[in-house]
Design an enzyme around this catalytic site. Sequence first.
Site: not given
Ligand code: SPV
Ligand code: MG
Length: 548
Positions: A59-61, A71, A98, A100, A127, A133, A135-136, A171, A202
């Site tokens: 995971s990027g986060l 992130d 991930d 990004d 994505e 980026k 975070n979503s 994504r 997502h």
């Molecule tokens: C991540 O885990 O970094 C993701 C998922 O991209 S989210 O945090 O839901 O965007």
């Molecule tokens: Mg991410």
Amino acid sequence: MNEQRRIVAGALVRGALESRTIKLRRLLTTRPLSFLMEAHNGLSAKIAEEACFEGIWASGLTISASLGLRDSNEASWTQVLEVLEYMADAASIPILVDGDTGYGNFNSVRRLVRKLGERGIAGVCIEDKLFPKTNSFIGEAQPLADIEEFCGRIRAGKDSQTDDDFTLVARVEALISGRSMAEALQRAEAYRQAGADAILIHSKQSTAAEILTFTREWADRAPLVIVPTTYYATPTDVFRNAGISAVIWANHLLRASITAMQETARAIVAEESLNSIEGRVASVKDIFHLAANGELEAAERRYLPATQQTRAVILAASRGDLGSLSADTPKCLADVRGRSVLQRLLDGFGAAGVRQNVVVRGFGRDKVSAQGVAFVDNERFAETGEAFSLAQAEEWLDGELLVSYGDILFRDFILRGLLGTAGEIVIAVDIAGRNGKGDRARDLVAADRPLHDDYDEAPAHLTRVAADIGAEVAGGEWIGLARFSPIGVAWLREEIDALRQDGLLETADMPLLLTRIAAKHPVALHVFSGHWMDVDTLADLAAARNFT
Ligand code: SPV
Ligand code: MG
């Protein structure tokens, strides 16, 4: 290879031989529902694998957060790549990264995909947003990439993979950004046509409603992957029945560790003690297990010279009879010109390159301490003998091993000679000692031929160690030092078990243990004359002070 043939091939070679790229492709692109667990470093990757997850979401986060960063592409992509390398080394299950936005334009994606392939990564998800980026789950209406431009990123990624089975997941962030369902479907279709192997749709709603609508409308045109972080309450069977291919549990190992670390830190700061948390945290042994220390020990046995991998177990449980000197301290602590007998032994083993010392304590155990030594306690030292003490150290009876009494002093050359003598078990025997002690001699040695310290091509072998060997038969005295190869250690362990079964383990001494082994296996003798002593009496101690 077309898709069908690839899956057939995957089924045929499933298991250890199957590459990670094939494994990831299968779990993302086929039913039934699969699960990817978030990990953010080598340790969490191992934990995910140990828990039997089939794959990992890098995971990027959570990678950013574990580096102390946001992130927001604050970590450069090559820094992320370094973390991924640790993860791919630590776990054997496939990793979906991930990626990004792909860290830029089509050109960045090309290099990213090549480098991921080189590091053993099985797939990447990119994505349809813009670099850098966000975070979503932050803010609303984040700008999305132009569809054509993003399709170029997908095509560039697919054209750059060096492994046919590398997976690229596209994504779709349209629902996150508040765009329509129609746009989400339009984007997903464009990405599929550009070559994406699967679509990650997502959502940040608290229910799965829009995901399920999308899934219905999508009608299985390509495998779907979801991230139910906000709609966590939806039963997993709903996803399974909807025909989704994979679920990503996107951040839960990091979140679990944050809670545990915060609670532990708060407790230690408040209590100024480790006492209340010790039973609630993983043990140091757990860390060694996760780091596969056992594998390193096995490798040491294969690759290190024998002397550098030898461990010594020192039997130092007995009180001894040194008058008031042994009133409350064991005889191994008797001082010989500024250093205890035990410390002199430890120093001697250290100088010979012995890797690890384990001391079995008994009488006065609280007083016995030393740097860099493992301790084992024989709580029943008063009513048990040496074999029982040795058995307390059973978990250390492994690899190349020395067993030593804790009350002996000897010149370096004796240990060097013992370490250099061939044999699965070799014991150090003083041929001058056969008559030396009169009644006190306990460890007299009978051999398969007369002993002398002239040069001999092959060592003599033990037939018996005991106190009641007549002077005319006794070839010498065992000084209380023995070497065991890994095979010798196996024989030693077998005989400890046999003593246990015969009800003799508690009372047996080392002479009996060695004699029983010698009846079944060759026990070689390393023979010399003098230059050692044991400290049984005050007179011995006085002599020891002159010996050093
Ligand atoms: C991540 O885990 O970094 C993701 C998922 O991209 S989210 O945090 O839901 O965007
Ligand atoms: Mg991410």
